[in-house]
Design an enzyme around this catalytic site. Structure first.
Site, short mmCIF file in Angstrom:
data_model
loop_
_atom_site.label_atom_id
_atom_site.label_comp_id
_atom_site.label_asym_id
_atom_site.label_seq_id
_atom_site.Cartn_x
_atom_site.Cartn_y
_atom_site.Cartn_z
CD GLN A 133 26.37 2.92 0.23
OE1 GLN A 133 27.01 3.24 1.24
NE2 GLN A 133 25.67 2.10 1.02
CB CYS A 163 29.91 0.34 0.95
SG CYS A 163 29.10 -1.73 1.06
CG HIS A 199 30.45 1.15 5.41
ND1 HIS A 199 29.50 0.84 3.85
CD2 HIS A 199 31.22 2.28 5.74
CE1 HIS A 199 29.73 2.28 4.29
NE2 HIS A 199 29.85 2.83 4.86
CG ASN A 221 30.60 6.79 4.85
OD1 ASN A 221 30.84 5.49 4.34
ND2 ASN A 221 29.85 7.04 6.00
#
Ligand SMILES: *[C@@H]1O[C@H](CO)[C@@H](O)[C@H](O)[C@H]1NC(C)=O
Ligand SMILES: *[C@@H]1O[C@H](CO)[C@@H](O)[C@H](O)[C@H]1NC(C)=O
Ligand SMILES: *[C@@H]1O[C@H](CO)[C@@H](O)[C@H](O)[C@H]1NC(C)=O
Ligand SMILES: *[C@@H]1O[C@H](CO)[C@@H](O)[C@H](O)[C@H]1NC(C)=O
Length: 332
Positions: free
Chosen positions: A137, A143, A280, A300
């Site tokens: 990102q 996110c 997140h 992630n």
């Protein structure tokens, strides 16, 4: 917050490069080793250099605390914390850039089947090649968009047996219920996608730019994936049921507290990660219960060099990091 984040990014990229000295004393300094390894170009002697070195030393103290056997009784499989590419950021800078999502209050999942489902010891949608590669990102607080687009890609791949990388930038630019690279929520984005039936186009047609842009529209004849519905629940206290839903629905988008992830290197996170303070968003692709400590396998969006090839393992059962608080899946 964004300006602050961007200014840090620009500093990384533009400050004048002066090669660190090469005497043995300096080569042995962990900070200089860090600068070389991660290609940082702070001029020696500058205020910026001193500031970054200070944050680096603070991170070393954090690692001692996080790895500390007194606070987290050392056991095999414990998470390990140490130097990574975030080690010269202050926790405030890290939060401003990377932690831009919120938890949303959701209804509790209500079990419908009387019988408990029989779960496999290990399950991961990656094993079936139904998960796209880990993304990065960069300095964009998007996110929340990476999390749900990842889920939609897998849901589409499960249905159509075709794994396509879809546009995260389209969601960042167009989901007007969110704030683009300044943050957003997985549930708002799913609500928007379900209401508008917008088709997500391929990532190659609407490329990631790491900043919020103007929303582009595509003719309805173009290739695209729209969602038909979505499910969103709080699975806290019922992570067994959440495993069943991961198998039934596909990878699950989740919001988490990722403050300690700034220093994460690998292993199973069991401590130092609170619930109820989500900041997140990530994608849970599977679980593993073959060892002493069962864990979620979590994708992630900080690139494939972070954590375990871009993934993190989180203990199952105690809502560690708030992993079960805000869970959703789209149906395509
Ligand atoms: C630094 O010293 C090492 C070992 O003497 C050498 O291999 C390396 O090329 C030197 N690096 C620079 C930038 O001079
Ligand atoms: C960790 O694992 C090693 C090797 O498997 C074993 O020898 C050791 O006793 C274990 N330590 C703890 C604290 O369980
Ligand atoms: C999820 O449910 C748990 C337990 O019922 C509750 O403590 C928690 O606050 C809920 N999470 C959110 C984000 O609402
Ligand atoms: C998604 O949209 C459909 C059709 O408008 C609606 O019936 C459904 O309730 C929506 N799903 C959610 C979770 O709001």
């Amino acid at each position: 917050m964004l300006l602050f984040g961007l200014s840090v990014f620009v500093l990384f990229c533009l400050s004048a490069w002066a090669a660190p000295g090469n005497n043995t004393e300096e080569a042995g300094s962990p900070f200089l080793h860090f600068l070389t390894r991660y290609g940082r170009r702070y001029s020696p002697g500058s205020l910026e250099f001193q500031k970054r070195e200070h944050f680096f030393q603070e991170s070393i103290r954090r690692h001692e605390y996080l790895n500390s056997p007194v606070l987290a009784p050392y056991e095999n499989n414990s998470a390990i914390y140490g130097i990574n590419r975030f080690s010269d950021l202050s926790p405030e800078e890290f939060k401003a850039i990377y932690l831009q999502s919120k938890a949303v209050e959701l209804p509790k999942y209500v079990t419908t089947s009387a019988k408990e489902a029989i779960l496999p010891a290990r399950f991961d949608w990656r094993d079936k090649n139904l998960v796209t590669p880990v993304r990065n990102q960069l300095s964009c607080g998007g996110c929340w968009a990476f999390s749900i687009v990842g889920g939609i890609e897998s849901a589409y791949a499960i249905n159509e047996n075709l794994l396509e990388e879809l546009s995260v930038q389209q969601v960042i630019d167009c989901s007007y219920e969110d704030n683009g690279c300044n943050g957003g929520s997985t549930i708002n984005a799913l609500h928007w996608l379900n209401k508008t039936r917008v088709k997500l186009v391929r990532a190659s047609e609407y490329e990631f730019k790491a900043q919020t842009g103007i929303c582009h529209y595509f003719p309805s004849s173009d290739f695209g994936v729209s969602i038909r519905d979505y499910k969103a629940y709080n699975f806290s206290d019922i992570e067994e049921e959440m495993m069943t839903q991961l198998i039934n629905l596909g990878p699950l988008a989740a919001t988490v507290d990722a403050v300690s992830w700034q220093d994460y290197l690998g292993g199973i996170i069991q401590y130092h990660c609170s619930s109820g303070e989500a900041n997140h968003a990530v994608l849970i692709t599977g679980f593993d219960r073959t060892g002493d400590i069962p864990y979620w396998i979590v994708k992630n969006s900080w690139g494939s060099t972070w954590g375990i090839d871009g993934y993190v393992h989180i203990k199952i059962g105690q809502n560690v990091c708030g992993i079960a608080d805000t869970v959703s899946a789209a149906r395509v």
